[in-house]
Write a protein that holds these residues in place. Sequence first.
Motif, PDB file in Angstrom:
ATOM      1  N   UNK A  76     -15.600  21.231   3.202  1.00 23.74           N
ATOM      2  CA  UNK A  76     -15.198  22.426   3.943  1.00 23.74           C
ATOM      3  C   UNK A  76     -13.807  22.251   4.535  1.00 23.74           C
ATOM      4  N   UNK A  77     -13.547  21.077   5.116  1.00 24.23           N
ATOM      5  CA  UNK A  77     -12.231  20.831   5.719  1.00 24.23           C
ATOM      6  C   UNK A  77     -11.131  20.878   4.667  1.00 24.23           C
ATOM      7  N   UNK A  78     -11.363  20.194   3.534  1.00 25.69           N
ATOM      8  CA  UNK A  78     -10.350  20.174   2.477  1.00 25.69           C
ATOM      9  C   UNK A  78     -10.072  21.588   1.966  1.00 25.69           C
ATOM     10  N   UNK A  79     -11.130  22.367   1.764  1.00 22.07           N
ATOM     11  CA  UNK A  79     -10.961  23.732   1.252  1.00 22.07           C
ATOM     12  C   UNK A  79     -10.279  24.631   2.272  1.00 22.07           C
ATOM     13  N   UNK A  80     -10.635  24.462   3.560  1.00 24.21           N
ATOM     14  CA  UNK A  80     -10.023  25.280   4.605  1.00 24.21           C
ATOM     15  C   UNK A  80      -8.554  24.921   4.791  1.00 24.21           C
ATOM     16  N   UNK A  81      -8.244  23.635   4.775  1.00 22.31           N
ATOM     17  CA  UNK A  81      -6.844  23.205   4.877  1.00 22.31           C
ATOM     18  C   UNK A  81      -6.041  23.732   3.685  1.00 22.31           C
TER      19      UNK A  81
END
Length: 380
Positions: free
Chosen positions: A365-370
């Motif tokens: 989720x973090x990688x995709x949101x970033x």
Amino acid sequence: MADVESVKADMARPLKIVQVLPALNSGGVERGTVELARELVRGGHTSVVISFGGRMVDGLIAEGSEHITFPVHRKSLWSLLQVRPMRRLLESLAADVVHVRSRAPAWIVWLAWRRMNPATRPRLVSTFHGMYSVNFYSAVMARAEHLIAISNCVKSYITTNYKVDESRITLIPRGLDPAAFNHDACTPAWKKTLFQQYPQLKNKHIILMPGRLTRWKGQEAYLQMMSRLIQLRQDCHGVVVGDAEPGKQHYFDELLAMRSALGLDEVVTFVGHRSDIAPFYGLAAVTCHMSNKAEPFGRTVPESLASGTPVVAYDRGGASESLNAGYPQGLVAPDDVVGFAARVHDLIDADAVIKLPENYYLSSQLASTLDVYRRLLGRV
């Protein structure tokens, strides 16, 4: 060569992210905000959360984020008085991205943001955490520069009802923390303490029902299901984790009356709001998801699966998507309480083979949101 290096350096530069939501008391949106904030800090970014406050603020600050208390919670025209103060606040924060997660604060932020200097203002992102009623008030969530949908059913809802081009929407399931939700969360010490408080749970197959006590979450259907399950086997005990929403204590009273009417006073225990939901998943034989309408995501499903505990859920909405991905044998026809009880009965003693995909974890989720943030900022 220098230009390439400067681009690489710009892409690697830590970001300053501001998340805005009504309050930080309890619920999936709130937990998701706090978890993303924690992961941003762990990744070296600056995290700021704006809300009216709540019991999760202390933990948010302890994990390295800044919290700014601001009256963004009111669904009222009086909230328009907060637009100018919000614009001053956003200008002073000089963030890279402002990420709105609810309609009332989204109006305040959007009205403030659109009057800021386009050359220096932050990029604006919204997350559709729900399938909001289709009206002018809800449409503000589609006014952001880029939209995040938490499930395929939410993405389809956005494109159908708000006519948003798919290029402006990214599907990012809400991620969970494997350090919190895993096989080892339910420790012997935790169980000992719980059994001292609730001795009736000892030596029972725990049938877990997590979620706020609100009519659409399906606690009434759960009690009906437990009434049928206990006829099939007497070695089960139901545990309901969650409390009533403010001003809705009467619903809890209704559930207690229903429990008594079904003869379940010794079979189902309400434990109220708990901050230790993870070990409850580990304790349970089966987790139940029984919302009586399509839920946008249903985070209790992947949380339980990550803890190694089977889930039984109605085959609809976001809960269906995550269960299909990780444990499809837990799906039953919508609103089929009899079939639900039979499936719970069958799975209690079955060997569960659970495979939850990586995109349901916080790291993904973090990688995709970033990636969404950096694309908006032109750094990809």
